[in-house]
Design a protein around this motif. Structure first.
Motif, PDB file in Angstrom:
ATOM      1  N   TYR A   3       0.809  -1.222   0.000  1.00 16.43           N
ATOM      2  CA  TYR A   3       0.000   0.000   0.000  1.00 16.43           C
ATOM      3  C   TYR A   3       0.844   1.274   0.000  1.00 16.43           C
ATOM      4  CZ  TYR A   3      -3.712  -3.275   0.929  1.00 16.43           C
ATOM      5  OH  TYR A   3      -4.599  -4.315   0.832  1.00 16.43           O
ATOM      6  N   LYS A   4       2.154   1.117  -0.051  1.00 16.29           N
ATOM      7  CA  LYS A   4       3.083   2.253  -0.092  1.00 16.29           C
ATOM      8  C   LYS A   4       2.892   3.203   1.098  1.00 16.29           C
ATOM      9  CE  LYS A   4       3.456   2.067  -5.116  1.00 16.29           C
ATOM     10  NZ  LYS A   4       4.397   1.035  -5.177  1.00 16.29           N
ATOM     11  N   LEU A   5       2.718   2.608   2.273  1.00 25.96           N
ATOM     12  CA  LEU A   5       2.553   3.387   3.496  1.00 25.96           C
ATOM     13  C   LEU A   5       3.890   3.580   4.197  1.00 25.96           C
ATOM     14  CD1 LEU A   5      -0.654   1.713   4.951  1.00 25.96           C
ATOM     15  CD2 LEU A   5      -0.481   3.886   3.742  1.00 25.96           C
ATOM     16  N   ILE A   6       4.015   4.693   4.878  1.00 24.74           N
ATOM     17  CA  ILE A   6       5.191   4.962   5.702  1.00 24.74           C
ATOM     18  C   ILE A   6       4.893   4.442   7.105  1.00 24.74           C
ATOM     19  CG2 ILE A   6       6.593   6.779   6.733  1.00 24.74           C
ATOM     20  CD1 ILE A   6       5.874   8.502   4.264  1.00 24.74           C
ATOM     21  N   ILE A   7       5.837   3.753   7.698  1.00 27.60           N
ATOM     22  CA  ILE A   7       5.685   3.272   9.073  1.00 27.60           C
ATOM     23  C   ILE A   7       6.318   4.297  10.007  1.00 27.60           C
ATOM     24  CG2 ILE A   7       6.367   1.501  10.727  1.00 27.60           C
ATOM     25  CD1 ILE A   7       6.328  -0.493   8.382  1.00 27.60           C
ATOM     26  N   ILE A   8       5.570   4.687  11.029  1.00 27.19           N
ATOM     27  CA  ILE A   8       6.104   5.580  12.061  1.00 27.19           C
ATOM     28  C   ILE A   8       6.400   4.715  13.282  1.00 27.19           C
ATOM     29  CG2 ILE A   8       5.693   7.574  13.527  1.00 27.19           C
ATOM     30  CD1 ILE A   8       3.739   8.575  11.348  1.00 27.19           C
ATOM     31  N   SER A   9       7.649   4.694  13.704  1.00 26.79           N
ATOM     32  CA  SER A   9       8.083   3.831  14.795  1.00 26.79           C
ATOM     33  C   SER A   9       8.560   4.667  15.981  1.00 26.79           C
ATOM     34  CB  SER A   9       9.219   2.927  14.294  1.00 26.79           C
ATOM     35  OG  SER A   9       9.668   2.086  15.319  1.00 26.79           O
ATOM     36  N   ASP A  10       7.850   4.558  17.104  1.00 24.07           N
ATOM     37  CA  ASP A  10       8.244   5.255  18.327  1.00 24.07           C
ATOM     38  C   ASP A  10       9.235   4.355  19.061  1.00 24.07           C
ATOM     39  OD1 ASP A  10       8.531   6.449  20.782  1.00 24.07           O
ATOM     40  OD2 ASP A  10       6.389   6.593  21.203  1.00 24.07           O
ATOM     41  N   GLU A  11      10.501   4.722  19.047  1.00 27.37           N
ATOM     42  CA  GLU A  11      11.547   3.898  19.640  1.00 27.37           C
ATOM     43  C   GLU A  11      12.211   4.589  20.833  1.00 27.37           C
ATOM     44  OE1 GLU A  11      14.027   2.326  16.476  1.00 27.37           O
ATOM     45  OE2 GLU A  11      12.263   1.515  15.436  1.00 27.37           O
ATOM     46  N   ILE A  12      11.430   5.369  21.568  1.00 21.81           N
ATOM     47  CA  ILE A  12      11.938   6.105  22.720  1.00 21.81           C
ATOM     48  C   ILE A  12      12.492   5.159  23.794  1.00 21.81           C
ATOM     49  CG2 ILE A  12       9.731   6.292  23.953  1.00 21.81           C
ATOM     50  CD1 ILE A  12      12.178   9.197  23.692  1.00 21.81           C
ATOM     51  N   TYR A  13      11.964   3.920  23.853  1.00 22.30           N
ATOM     52  CA  TYR A  13      12.428   2.950  24.848  1.00 22.30           C
ATOM     53  C   TYR A  13      13.433   1.949  24.272  1.00 22.30           C
ATOM     54  CZ  TYR A  13       8.628   4.612  27.801  1.00 22.30           C
ATOM     55  OH  TYR A  13       7.803   5.387  28.565  1.00 22.30           O
ATOM     56  N   GLY A  14      13.946   2.203  23.078  1.00 22.29           N
ATOM     57  CA  GLY A  14      14.818   1.257  22.393  1.00 22.29           C
ATOM     58  C   GLY A  14      16.060   0.843  23.158  1.00 22.29           C
ATOM     59  N   LYS A  15      16.619   1.721  23.955  1.00 21.13           N
ATOM     60  CA  LYS A  15      17.843   1.408  24.709  1.00 21.13           C
ATOM     61  C   LYS A  15      17.534   0.902  26.119  1.00 21.13           C
ATOM     62  CE  LYS A  15      20.917   3.302  21.811  1.00 21.13           C
ATOM     63  NZ  LYS A  15      21.750   2.476  21.018  1.00 21.13           N
ATOM     64  N   MET A  16      16.261   0.609  26.378  1.00 15.85           N
ATOM     65  CA  MET A  16      15.857   0.253  27.737  1.00 15.85           C
ATOM     66  C   MET A  16      15.282  -1.160  27.791  1.00 15.85           C
ATOM     67  SD  MET A  16      14.187   3.923  28.693  1.00 15.85           S
ATOM     68  CE  MET A  16      14.043   3.643  30.443  1.00 15.85           C
TER      69      MET A  16
END
Length: 168
Positions: A3-16
């Motif tokens: 569908y040619k959609l952009i994914i928005i990824s909230d990775e604020i907790y990525g290092k935790m």
């Protein structure tokens, strides 16, 4: 991709992430789908007042050039950067200084503390009738399912929350 959609990824907790767990950035899983990754320092360094965050654009196919331009234009108009913390960010994250080593050590200790707190919370809340705890694998919160069928006069989570507020 279809569908040619952009994914928005909230990775604020990525290092935790807790012991034995790994974090996989969404952008590392694709070479064709555009990903906008949002992150920042507030959670990682326990500095919520600093308001320093970032947006990374993973666009291997080059479909987001207009979006990139629009974000750059908006950031120059509406964002009021905290210049002191922005200046500190470069020093904190720079890999060739002691700050980077200290950051890794701080994060390890901080996440260890969060893991202990989560373990204690899970142990205590798991004993409560009518609550089902989802054991966290990282971050600074945990999820609790309210088993409303085990409570008198509580038909859903909204009623549970309202009754809890009334008691407090």
């Amino acid at each position: 991709e279809k569908y040619k959609l952009i994914i928005i990824s909230d990775e604020i907790y990525g290092k935790m992430v807790f012991s034995g767990e790994t974090f996989t950035p969404i952008a590392s899983l694709t070479t064709r789908v555009p990903i906008l990754t949002v992150s920042g320092m507030a959670k990682m360094l326990v500095v919520p007042g600093w308001r320093v965050g970032w947006l990374m654009i993973h666009d291997p196919s080059g479909h987001c050039s207009e979006l990139r331009s629009g974000i750059a234009n908006l950031s120059q108009i509406i964002l009021g950067a905290n210049t002191i913390s922005m200046g500190a960010l470069e020093e904190i994250l720079h890999a060739e200084n002691d700050g980077a080593t200290a950051l890794v050590e701080f994060n390890k200790n901080y996440v260890g503390y969060l893991e202990q707190a989560a373990s204690t919370s899970v142990r205590i809340l798991s004993q409560a009738k009518g609550l089902k705890v989802v054991e966290p694998k990282g971050a600074m919160y945990l999820m609790v399912e309210i088993l409303t069928d085990q409570f008198k006069d509580i038909e859903d989570d909204k009623v549970f929350s309202l009754k809890l507020l009334e008691e407090e």
